[in-house]
Design a protein around this motif. Structure first.
Motif, PDB file in Angstrom:
ATOM      1  N   LEU A   1       0.829  -1.213   0.000  1.00  0.00           N
ATOM      2  CA  LEU A   1       0.000   0.000   0.000  1.00  0.00           C
ATOM      3  C   LEU A   1       0.863   1.263   0.000  1.00  0.00           C
ATOM      4  O   LEU A   1       0.542   2.248  -0.683  1.00  0.00           O
ATOM      5  CB  LEU A   1      -0.924  -0.009   1.216  1.00  0.00           C
ATOM      6  CG  LEU A   1      -2.084  -1.013   1.164  1.00  0.00           C
ATOM      7  CD1 LEU A   1      -2.766  -1.110   2.523  1.00  0.00           C
ATOM      8  CD2 LEU A   1      -3.100  -0.613   0.103  1.00  0.00           C
ATOM      9  N   GLU A   2       1.945   1.263   0.759  1.00  0.00           N
ATOM     10  CA  GLU A   2       2.844   2.418   0.744  1.00  0.00           C
ATOM     11  C   GLU A   2       3.452   2.618  -0.645  1.00  0.00           C
ATOM     12  O   GLU A   2       3.565   3.758  -1.130  1.00  0.00           O
ATOM     13  CB  GLU A   2       3.948   2.230   1.782  1.00  0.00           C
ATOM     14  CG  GLU A   2       3.461   2.301   3.224  1.00  0.00           C
ATOM     15  CD  GLU A   2       4.588   2.108   4.214  1.00  0.00           C
ATOM     16  OE1 GLU A   2       5.733   1.854   3.763  1.00  0.00           O
ATOM     17  OE2 GLU A   2       4.344   2.211   5.422  1.00  0.00           O
TER      18      GLU A   2
ATOM     19  N   THR B   1      -7.655  -2.214  -2.603  1.00  0.00           N
ATOM     20  CA  THR B   1      -7.271  -1.147  -1.670  1.00  0.00           C
ATOM     21  C   THR B   1      -8.477  -0.675  -0.871  1.00  0.00           C
ATOM     22  O   THR B   1      -8.373  -0.420   0.344  1.00  0.00           O
ATOM     23  CB  THR B   1      -6.649   0.018  -2.452  1.00  0.00           C
ATOM     24  OG1 THR B   1      -5.567  -0.470  -3.254  1.00  0.00           O
ATOM     25  CG2 THR B   1      -6.125   1.081  -1.512  1.00  0.00           C
ATOM     26  N   TRP B   2      -9.616  -0.549  -1.537  1.00  0.00           N
ATOM     27  CA  TRP B   2     -10.842  -0.170  -0.821  1.00  0.00           C
ATOM     28  C   TRP B   2     -11.175  -1.214   0.239  1.00  0.00           C
ATOM     29  O   TRP B   2     -11.541  -0.869   1.371  1.00  0.00           O
ATOM     30  CB  TRP B   2     -11.980  -0.030  -1.826  1.00  0.00           C
ATOM     31  CG  TRP B   2     -13.283   0.423  -1.207  1.00  0.00           C
ATOM     32  CD1 TRP B   2     -14.070  -0.268  -0.338  1.00  0.00           C
ATOM     33  CD2 TRP B   2     -13.919   1.682  -1.388  1.00  0.00           C
ATOM     34  NE1 TRP B   2     -15.169   0.455   0.026  1.00  0.00           N
ATOM     35  CE2 TRP B   2     -15.106   1.672  -0.609  1.00  0.00           C
ATOM     36  CE3 TRP B   2     -13.630   2.809  -2.144  1.00  0.00           C
ATOM     37  CZ2 TRP B   2     -15.981   2.750  -0.563  1.00  0.00           C
ATOM     38  CZ3 TRP B   2     -14.502   3.882  -2.104  1.00  0.00           C
ATOM     39  CH2 TRP B   2     -15.673   3.846  -1.310  1.00  0.00           C
TER      40      TRP B   2
ATOM     41  N   VAL C   1      -6.054   3.937   3.962  1.00  0.00           N
ATOM     42  CA  VAL C   1      -6.675   5.270   3.950  1.00  0.00           C
ATOM     43  C   VAL C   1      -5.829   6.239   3.130  1.00  0.00           C
ATOM     44  O   VAL C   1      -6.336   6.990   2.281  1.00  0.00           O
ATOM     45  CB  VAL C   1      -6.857   5.779   5.393  1.00  0.00           C
ATOM     46  CG1 VAL C   1      -7.180   7.264   5.406  1.00  0.00           C
ATOM     47  CG2 VAL C   1      -7.958   4.997   6.096  1.00  0.00           C
ATOM     48  N   THR C   2      -4.506   6.239   3.376  1.00  0.00           N
ATOM     49  CA  THR C   2      -3.625   7.137   2.630  1.00  0.00           C
ATOM     50  C   THR C   2      -3.625   6.799   1.145  1.00  0.00           C
ATOM     51  O   THR C   2      -3.648   7.702   0.288  1.00  0.00           O
ATOM     52  CB  THR C   2      -2.202   7.048   3.200  1.00  0.00           C
ATOM     53  OG1 THR C   2      -2.229   7.284   4.612  1.00  0.00           O
ATOM     54  CG2 THR C   2      -1.296   8.065   2.550  1.00  0.00           C
TER      55      THR C   2
ATOM     56  N   ALA D   1      -4.683   9.090   9.883  1.00  0.00           N
ATOM     57  CA  ALA D   1      -4.555   9.074   8.426  1.00  0.00           C
ATOM     58  C   ALA D   1      -5.757   9.718   7.752  1.00  0.00           C
ATOM     59  O   ALA D   1      -5.613  10.429   6.751  1.00  0.00           O
ATOM     60  CB  ALA D   1      -4.372   7.633   7.942  1.00  0.00           C
ATOM     61  N   VAL D   2      -6.952   9.501   8.311  1.00  0.00           N
ATOM     62  CA  VAL D   2      -8.156  10.094   7.719  1.00  0.00           C
ATOM     63  C   VAL D   2      -8.087  11.615   7.777  1.00  0.00           C
ATOM     64  O   VAL D   2      -8.364  12.304   6.782  1.00  0.00           O
ATOM     65  CB  VAL D   2      -9.414   9.572   8.446  1.00  0.00           C
ATOM     66  CG1 VAL D   2     -10.633  10.393   8.052  1.00  0.00           C
ATOM     67  CG2 VAL D   2      -9.647   8.101   8.118  1.00  0.00           C
ATOM     68  N   VAL D   3      -7.700  12.174   8.922  1.00  0.00           N
ATOM     69  CA  VAL D   3      -7.654  13.638   9.036  1.00  0.00           C
ATOM     70  C   VAL D   3      -6.570  14.212   8.134  1.00  0.00           C
ATOM     71  O   VAL D   3      -6.734  15.290   7.554  1.00  0.00           O
ATOM     72  CB  VAL D   3      -7.438  14.043  10.513  1.00  0.00           C
ATOM     73  CG1 VAL D   3      -7.513  15.559  10.659  1.00  0.00           C
ATOM     74  CG2 VAL D   3      -8.489  13.396  11.407  1.00  0.00           C
ATOM     75  N   ARG D   4      -5.451  13.506   7.988  1.00  0.00           N
ATOM     76  CA  ARG D   4      -4.410  13.987   7.061  1.00  0.00           C
ATOM     77  C   ARG D   4      -4.922  13.991   5.624  1.00  0.00           C
ATOM     78  O   ARG D   4      -4.660  14.936   4.864  1.00  0.00           O
ATOM     79  CB  ARG D   4      -3.159  13.113   7.183  1.00  0.00           C
ATOM     80  CG  ARG D   4      -2.310  13.385   8.411  1.00  0.00           C
ATOM     81  CD  ARG D   4      -0.930  12.758   8.265  1.00  0.00           C
ATOM     82  NE  ARG D   4      -1.008  11.307   8.186  1.00  0.00           N
ATOM     83  CZ  ARG D   4      -0.928  10.490   9.235  1.00  0.00           C
ATOM     84  NH1 ARG D   4      -0.779  10.999  10.442  1.00  0.00           N
ATOM     85  NH2 ARG D   4      -0.997   9.184   9.081  1.00  0.00           N
TER      86      ARG D   4
END
Length: 682
Positions: A381-382, A410-411, A426-427, A472-475
């Motif tokens: 994922l990264e 990914t979802w 999330v990212t 991660a969501v807020v970022r």
């Protein structure tokens, strides 16, 4: 030499002292144990000590070995330099002083004390053959050491020599050949690899010891290869690296080593077959080779090497025997080669290699996203996140990605059982959505899916039990607001209010701090950039507020932005309070020119607001501020000593007293003062 036997040394008050480590002697002119004559050295006192340890200074304990005070002056011969240098092991004696049975020197030598330091005519040569010649200078000594030392020791010395700014070219060439010898032996044992004219022949001269070391045992082979690859990786970005740099040879050597590790190499000799057996499945060598291969992506001049590199990277990523750390290193090396391609602005200018590699890469990535090991899913994922950020706008990349199942997988990983994987998902989904590449999940039973990706991320922000996915969501939301994401721009005020409602109730201080960053981005978009404090700073064009300033302030209060900022000002976590203070200072600065709102209409309302803020500061935050009027907000901003808050928050915890005793008291104050705790602290 480091790790060698100690040389006995005489003390001032005894017939001798027990060896305490390798003998270290002062700079030239003050050494009794110099064989034959003193070494001729450059004026930098630490050059030899640094070179002998591979360009790094030895540990302090190695430089504190006492010398013989009878014959040596304690002052350094060269001012401002280190007073001690390492000497070679061996038995040294003075010709005018009898050698004691245990190899100890007599404590008193009047003749030597009378003569000039280091000029005693009775010196004999050390037992090391390196010092056999009386005419051996510093550079000649290093050249002989490169020939006499073992491959492991010679590699460290060669790296130190190549790091020197001023060094004879002949010595640098010899050191570089010594450093390349293990890789040249690998190439000759596996394939007839071409190289720069004469380089393989020169490097191969006298490499029988190197071959013996590589084939002596698996541990020796692995250790020597890992050391060589690490040394070359350290040398590659340095400006004083050898020129010309054999890029082709190094890339081919790294590729061959990786093929030896996964069993796909074709040996051309019996030595190659033994190397295959020694390196098969060795993850340590794989990690070192992948790190080195990643650094070689910089400055690549020939596209002919790309198919070899991409092929071996795909083999490593596909291999079921690759460990999670090897896969992580393979993803990192692949990313570096893709990002450092000669023309990263368009895949169409890169020839057929990159598009073909991407079409073969996504099925492998799809497989790794389904791995039972969470570290592998996280690394995949990264890799997807960074790759999408660079190539998300390219037609070839988009076509290959959308033709695979990667977006859908990914979802699905947004609900992975491991929190680190959920955070990385999330990212990744945030980056895919920014490029218009997200896939719609068809999972039944989740009503938030019907609201799209924003609904799914809001569900994670409000319901996830771990802090990493929520952060991660807020970022991601902050980046979407900064980049004017389509889903955010559709109703920005609703988006900000909904996010802040969840963030303000979060117990994780990093989530709250990131929420303040989202508020700052919204205020900058609404009120404009902060005024520069430097008179030479470039003045950015001013942002025109969407309406009269009183209406903007009223909107901020209705969105609970002001309430959230004031509560965060009195947060128990200092980073949150610092961000809130900076935010309120920015808001006060932007509202200062509003002279028409300087006088509040009702002083009792202002007093009530100030009283509420004082109760919040005391820790009672149960009473809300409510919807403030613009005049009340401005009065509250003026009543608070925000500069004082900022100064107090910037103070460290030891600003009153900074001492070891104070630190110890602070440590003991956090735990019960028990005897074992006191002992642990001390």
């Amino acid at each position: 030499m480091p790790g060698g036997p100690a040389v006995p040394c005489a003390g001032p008050e005894a017939t001798g002292c027990e060896p305490q480590g390798p003998l270290l002697f002062p700079v030239p002119g003050r050494n009794i144990c110099s064989p034959g004559r003193l070494l001729r050295v450059p004026p930098t006192g630490a050059v030899v000590a640094g070179t002998l340890w591979g360009g790094r200074p030895p540990q302090l304990g190695c430089l504190e070995r006492p010398y013989c005070p009878q014959w040596l002056d304690s002052r350094p011969a060269i001012p401002g330099t280190a007073p001690q240098w390492p000497a070679f092991p061996g038995q040294q004696r003075c010709g005018r002083c009898p050698l004691l049975p245990a190899g100890r020197l007599q404590p008193v030598c009047g003749l030597c004390c009378q003569s000039a330091p280091g000029a005693c005519p009775g010196f004999v040569h050390a037992s090391s053959p390196v010092f056999a010649s009386a005419d051996c200078g510093l550079w000649e000594t290093m050249a002989r050491m490169l020939s006499c030392l073992s491959p492991t020791q010679a590699g460290s010395l060669a790296l130190g020599i190549l790091k020197l700014q001023h060094c004879p070219q002949a010595l640098r060439s010899q050191a570089f050949r010594v450093l390349l010898q293990p890789l040249v032996c690998i190439l000759r044992a596996t394939t007839q690899a071409p190289g720069p004219p004469g380089l393989l022949d020169e490097t191969s001269a006298g490499s029988s010891m190197m071959v013996d070391t590589l084939l002596s045992s698996k541990s020796a082979c692995v250790g020597l290869l890992c050391q060589t690859l690490a040394h070359l990786e350290e040398l590659q970005p340095l400006p004083q690296r050898p020129s010309p740099w054999p890029q082709t040879l190094l890339v081919e050597a790294a590729v061959i080593i990786l093929q030896l590790c996964d069993g796909s190499a074709v040996p051309s000799s019996s030595e190659g077959g033994r190397l295959c057996g020694a390196l098969a499945g060795c993850s340590r060598v794989q990690r070192a080779a992948l790190d080195f291969l990643g650094t070689l992506s910089q400055g690549i001049s020939s596209r002919e090497l790309m198919p070899q590199v991409f092929a071996v990277l795909l083999e490593t990523l596909e291999s079921p025997a690759s460990s999670p750390m090897v896969l992580k290193k393979a993803f990192q090396a692949t990313l570096r080669w893709l990002l450092d391609l000669p023309s990263p602005s368009s895949c169409l200018d890169l020839g057929p290699h990159a598009p073909l590699f991407l079409r073969e890469l996504f099925p492998v990535l799809q497989k790794r996203l389904c791995s039972p090991c969470w570290e592998v899913r996280d690394s995949a994922l990264e890799f997807l996140t960074h790759l999408t950020a660079c190539w998300g706008g390219e037609a070839d990349f988009r076509e290959a990605l959308l033709a695979s199942e990667v977006p859908k997988l990914t979802w699905q990983l947004l609900r992975d059982p491991e929190s680190y994987v959920r955070a990385s998902a999330v990212t990744a989904m945030g980056q895919l959505s920014s490029q218009g590449l997200e896939a719609v999940s068809e999972s039944p039973g989740h009503p938030e899916v019907q609201q799209g990706l924003i609904g799914e991320l809001l569900h994670i922000l409000s319901m996830d039990s771990e802090g990493f996915p929520r952060r991660a969501v807020v970022r991601v939301f902050t980046e979407w607001l900064r980049d004017s994401h389509a889903d955010v721009a559709r109703d920005t005020e609703w988006f900000v209010a909904t996010v802040l409602q969840m963030v303000s109730q979060d117990l994780d201080w990093e989530v709250r701090a990131q929420g303040l960053e989202l508020v700052r981005v919204f205020l900058v978009q609404t009120l404009g950039q902060p005024n520069p404090h430097c008179p030479y700073a470039v003045t950015l064009p001013k942002v025109t507020p969407p309406g009269p300033l009183p209406e903007v302030l009223r909107t901020l209060c209705q969105l609970q932005i002001i309430d959230f900022a004031f509560r965060a000002l009195f947060d128990c976590d200092r980073p949150v309070a610092q961000k809130a203070c900076d935010l309120l200072l920015f808001l006060r600065e932007k509202t200062a020119p509003c002279s028409g709102l300087q006088e509040p209409g009702n002083s009792s309302d202002v007093t009530s607001v100030e009283a509420t803020l004082h109760r919040w500061q005391a820790g009672e935050q149960s009473q809300p501020l409510g919807n403030l009027e613009p005049e009340e907000l401005l009065a509250a901003l003026r009543s608070l000593d925000l500069e004082g808050f900022q100064g107090r928050l910037a103070e460290s915890s030891d600003h009153v007293e900074k001492s070891p005793q104070s630190l110890l008291q602070d440590m003991l104050a956090t735990v019960a003062v028990l005897e074992e705790n006191v002992a642990d602290c001390y």
